[in-house]
Design an enzyme around this catalytic site. Structure first.
Site, PDB file in Angstrom:
ATOM      1  CG  HIS A 169     -18.017 -54.313   3.110  1.00  0.00           C
ATOM      2  ND1 HIS A 169     -17.422 -55.369   3.775  1.00  0.00           N
ATOM      3  CD2 HIS A 169     -18.848 -54.873   2.188  1.00  0.00           C
ATOM      4  CE1 HIS A 169     -17.870 -56.505   3.279  1.00  0.00           C
ATOM      5  NE2 HIS A 169     -18.745 -56.228   2.321  1.00  0.00           N
ATOM      6  CG  LEU A 170     -23.227 -48.585   4.525  1.00  0.00           C
ATOM      7  CD1 LEU A 170     -24.111 -49.580   5.262  1.00  0.00           C
ATOM      8  CD2 LEU A 170     -23.231 -47.227   5.218  1.00  0.00           C
ATOM      9  CG  HIS A 171     -22.425 -53.483  -0.395  1.00  0.00           C
ATOM     10  ND1 HIS A 171     -21.727 -53.989  -1.472  1.00  0.00           N
ATOM     11  CD2 HIS A 171     -22.270 -54.385   0.606  1.00  0.00           C
ATOM     12  CE1 HIS A 171     -21.177 -55.152  -1.135  1.00  0.00           C
ATOM     13  NE2 HIS A 171     -21.493 -55.415   0.124  1.00  0.00           N
ATOM     14  CG  ASP A 214     -18.070 -53.792  -5.185  1.00  0.00           C
ATOM     15  OD1 ASP A 214     -18.444 -54.063  -4.031  1.00  0.00           O
ATOM     16  OD2 ASP A 214     -17.714 -54.671  -6.016  1.00  0.00           O
ATOM     17  N   GLY A 272     -24.362 -63.308   2.487  1.00  0.00           N
ATOM     18  CA  GLY A 272     -23.466 -63.100   1.348  1.00  0.00           C
ATOM     19  C   GLY A 272     -22.216 -62.318   1.676  1.00  0.00           C
ATOM     20  CD  GLN A 273     -19.256 -60.012   6.671  1.00  0.00           C
ATOM     21  OE1 GLN A 273     -20.089 -60.440   7.465  1.00  0.00           O
ATOM     22  NE2 GLN A 273     -18.276 -59.205   7.023  1.00  0.00           N
ATOM     23  CG  ASN A 297     -24.463 -58.398   2.351  1.00  0.00           C
ATOM     24  OD1 ASN A 297     -25.670 -58.226   2.406  1.00  0.00           O
ATOM     25  ND2 ASN A 297     -23.761 -58.214   1.231  1.00  0.00           N
TER      26      ASN A 297
HETATM   27  P1  5GP Z   1     -19.742 -58.629   0.610  1.00  0.00           P
HETATM   28  O1  5GP Z   1     -20.050 -59.770  -0.334  1.00  0.00           O
HETATM   29  O2  5GP Z   1     -18.724 -59.046   1.659  1.00  0.00           O
HETATM   30  O3  5GP Z   1     -20.931 -57.942   1.198  1.00  0.00           O
HETATM   31  O4  5GP Z   1     -19.050 -57.522  -0.274  1.00  0.00           O
HETATM   32  C1  5GP Z   1     -17.705 -57.577  -0.670  1.00  0.00           C
HETATM   33  C2  5GP Z   1     -17.565 -56.681  -1.863  1.00  0.00           C
HETATM   34  O5  5GP Z   1     -16.187 -56.411  -2.052  1.00  0.00           O
HETATM   35  C3  5GP Z   1     -18.090 -57.276  -3.154  1.00  0.00           C
HETATM   36  O6  5GP Z   1     -19.109 -56.435  -3.681  1.00  0.00           O
HETATM   37  C4  5GP Z   1     -16.866 -57.348  -4.052  1.00  0.00           C
HETATM   38  O7  5GP Z   1     -17.154 -57.040  -5.392  1.00  0.00           O
HETATM   39  C5  5GP Z   1     -15.944 -56.336  -3.428  1.00  0.00           C
HETATM   40  N1  5GP Z   1     -14.536 -56.632  -3.583  1.00  0.00           N
HETATM   41  C6  5GP Z   1     -13.913 -57.829  -3.372  1.00  0.00           C
HETATM   42  N2  5GP Z   1     -12.593 -57.715  -3.569  1.00  0.00           N
HETATM   43  C7  5GP Z   1     -12.367 -56.417  -3.906  1.00  0.00           C
HETATM   44  C8  5GP Z   1     -11.166 -55.680  -4.242  1.00  0.00           C
HETATM   45  O8  5GP Z   1     -10.046 -56.187  -4.249  1.00  0.00           O
HETATM   46  N3  5GP Z   1     -11.332 -54.371  -4.558  1.00  0.00           N
HETATM   47  C9  5GP Z   1     -12.560 -53.753  -4.536  1.00  0.00           C
HETATM   48  N4  5GP Z   1     -12.608 -52.452  -4.859  1.00  0.00           N
HETATM   49  N5  5GP Z   1     -13.691 -54.424  -4.222  1.00  0.00           N
HETATM   50  C10 5GP Z   1     -13.595 -55.725  -3.922  1.00  0.00           C
END
Ligand code: 5GP
Ligand code: ZN
Length: 113
Positions: A99-101, A29, A92-93, A86
């Site tokens: 994607h799985l964190h 991330d 918070g998506q 999310n």
């Molecule tokens: P969400 O908020 O949709 O659950 O998670 C999106 C995640 O993608 C966030 O944790 C954010 O830091 C990560 N992210 C956003 N843009 C990029 C990118 O360009 N590269 C990488 N490696 N992670 C990203």
């Protein structure tokens, strides 16, 4: 294709991969929330978890298998880790390609913020 994570899959946007197979990519991330913060994504574009179809069931299992493998490889499996997906804005998506964190390396709190 305007999807950020599809661009990461096609390598149009660089990432730091930690695992890849025919169906899955996992990478660091950009803004880590824990010492280990990996995103595990399917190479197939699926916008949100609400869009997962019966035909995707095996793929979703493969995402968790990849998370398990990465957690074991990084040595955090025994202490524990959190997997989070999310869905939509209240959760918070921010990137609409599922994607799985995988979060690990520190004690997690509950409930999440
Ligand atoms: P969400 O908020 O949709 O659950 O998670 C999106 C995640 O993608 C966030 O944790 C954010 O830091 C990560 N992210 C956003 N843009 C990029 C990118 O360009 N590269 C990488 N490696 N992670 C990203
Ligand atoms: Zn996508």
């Amino acid at each position: 294709m305007s999807c950020l994570f599809c661009k990461i899959i096609s390598k149009e946007i660089p990432s730091k991969p930690v695992y890849e197979d025919d169906n899955i990519l996992a990478f660091e991330d950009l803004n880590p929330q824990a010492p280990v913060h990996i995103l595990i994504i399917p190479k197939k574009h699926i916008s949100t978890s609400l869009d997962i179809k019966d035909e995707d069931n095996e793929l979703i299992g493969q995402m968790f298998q990849a998370a398990n493998k990465i957690a074991q490889d990084k040595g955090v499996a025994e202490n524990g880790f959190r997997t989070v997906m999310n869905c939509n804005l209240d959760a918070g998506q921010t990137v609409f390609h599922i994607h799985l964190h995988l979060l690990a390396g520190r004690t997690m709190h509950w409930p999440p913020g």
